[in-house]
Scaffold this active site. Sequence first.
Site, PDB file in Angstrom:
ATOM      1  N   HIS A  58      -3.111 -25.568  20.458  1.00 34.10           N
ATOM      2  CA  HIS A  58      -2.170 -24.663  21.107  1.00 34.10           C
ATOM      3  C   HIS A  58      -0.882 -24.500  20.301  1.00 34.10           C
ATOM      4  O   HIS A  58      -0.146 -23.533  20.496  1.00 34.10           O
ATOM      5  CB  HIS A  58      -1.845 -25.208  22.505  1.00 34.10           C
ATOM      6  CG  HIS A  58      -1.704 -24.160  23.564  1.00 34.10           C
ATOM      7  ND1 HIS A  58      -2.313 -22.922  23.521  1.00 34.10           N
ATOM      8  CD2 HIS A  58      -1.009 -24.177  24.739  1.00 34.10           C
ATOM      9  CE1 HIS A  58      -2.008 -22.232  24.612  1.00 34.10           C
ATOM     10  NE2 HIS A  58      -1.215 -22.975  25.358  1.00 34.10           N
ATOM     11  N   ASN A 117       4.521 -21.512  28.260  1.00 30.48           N
ATOM     12  CA  ASN A 117       4.464 -20.606  29.409  1.00 30.48           C
ATOM     13  C   ASN A 117       5.784 -19.902  29.707  1.00 30.48           C
ATOM     14  O   ASN A 117       5.831 -19.061  30.597  1.00 30.48           O
ATOM     15  CB  ASN A 117       3.988 -21.362  30.653  1.00 30.48           C
ATOM     16  CG  ASN A 117       2.572 -21.884  30.489  1.00 30.48           C
ATOM     17  OD1 ASN A 117       1.891 -21.603  29.507  1.00 30.48           O
ATOM     18  ND2 ASN A 117       2.127 -22.650  31.454  1.00 30.48           N
ATOM     19  N   ASP A 157      -2.319 -18.905  19.175  1.00 28.50           N
ATOM     20  CA  ASP A 157      -3.722 -19.301  19.118  1.00 28.50           C
ATOM     21  C   ASP A 157      -4.571 -18.314  19.920  1.00 28.50           C
ATOM     22  O   ASP A 157      -4.059 -17.616  20.778  1.00 28.50           O
ATOM     23  CB  ASP A 157      -3.902 -20.709  19.680  1.00 28.50           C
ATOM     24  CG  ASP A 157      -3.438 -20.816  21.132  1.00 28.50           C
ATOM     25  OD1 ASP A 157      -2.244 -20.581  21.385  1.00 28.50           O
ATOM     26  OD2 ASP A 157      -4.260 -21.116  22.005  1.00 28.50           O
ATOM     27  N   ASN A 174      -1.111 -17.625  28.326  1.00 27.96           N
ATOM     28  CA  ASN A 174       0.094 -17.707  29.151  1.00 27.96           C
ATOM     29  C   ASN A 174       1.384 -17.424  28.384  1.00 27.96           C
ATOM     30  O   ASN A 174       2.340 -16.896  28.952  1.00 27.96           O
ATOM     31  CB  ASN A 174       0.178 -19.058  29.853  1.00 27.96           C
ATOM     32  CG  ASN A 174      -0.868 -19.193  30.940  1.00 27.96           C
ATOM     33  OD1 ASN A 174      -1.290 -18.211  31.543  1.00 27.96           O
ATOM     34  ND2 ASN A 174      -1.308 -20.414  31.178  1.00 27.96           N
TER      35      ASN A 174
END
Length: 188
Positions: free
Chosen positions: A21, A67, A92, A113
């Site tokens: 991530h 997020n 990613d 997100n």
Amino acid sequence: MKKFLIAGLGNIGAEYAGTRHNIGFQILDQLVGEGTVVFQPDRLGDVAQFRLKGRTLICLKPATYMNRSGKAVRYWLEKEKIPLQNLLVVTDDLNLPFGTLRLKTKGSDGGHNGLKDIQEVLGTTTYSRFRFGIGSDYASGGQVDYVLGKWSETERNTMPERLQRSAEAIRSFVLAGTSITMNTFNGT
């Protein structure tokens, strides 16, 4: 003088370092590490700035967690008076095989997100995003563990070349524009 905001998405903290991530952070580290500048803590993230053939690149690693990336991106766009067409978000992508690169100038968040928050905060889906494929080699229900997991040994072995290629693509975006960059780097 043209300014560009290159925002690499990831999560702050040692527990997230080297995870799939955080590829946005890794790619920006590669891009900035090829020069003589370093990231410095600043408002809402770590920032590095350098010039490339008459253009200024402001590289941002948001400290707002994945997020909530939109807040940091909007702040730096406004602070530096950077037009939306000169924004590139590096992230990613589960839907691409490992190491595959893809530049797009608009589109949906694709379930990501970080992109979802940026789109909500900016109020548009029309901004460039550079996606790095992380693959989807996980069992049903294992997406979170996979995304927040470390790279496999095979992936780590090919990562230096993939990071270098990603930095080349970002430089191309800044110098040659989206069409040439997409034709040269998408799918490679």
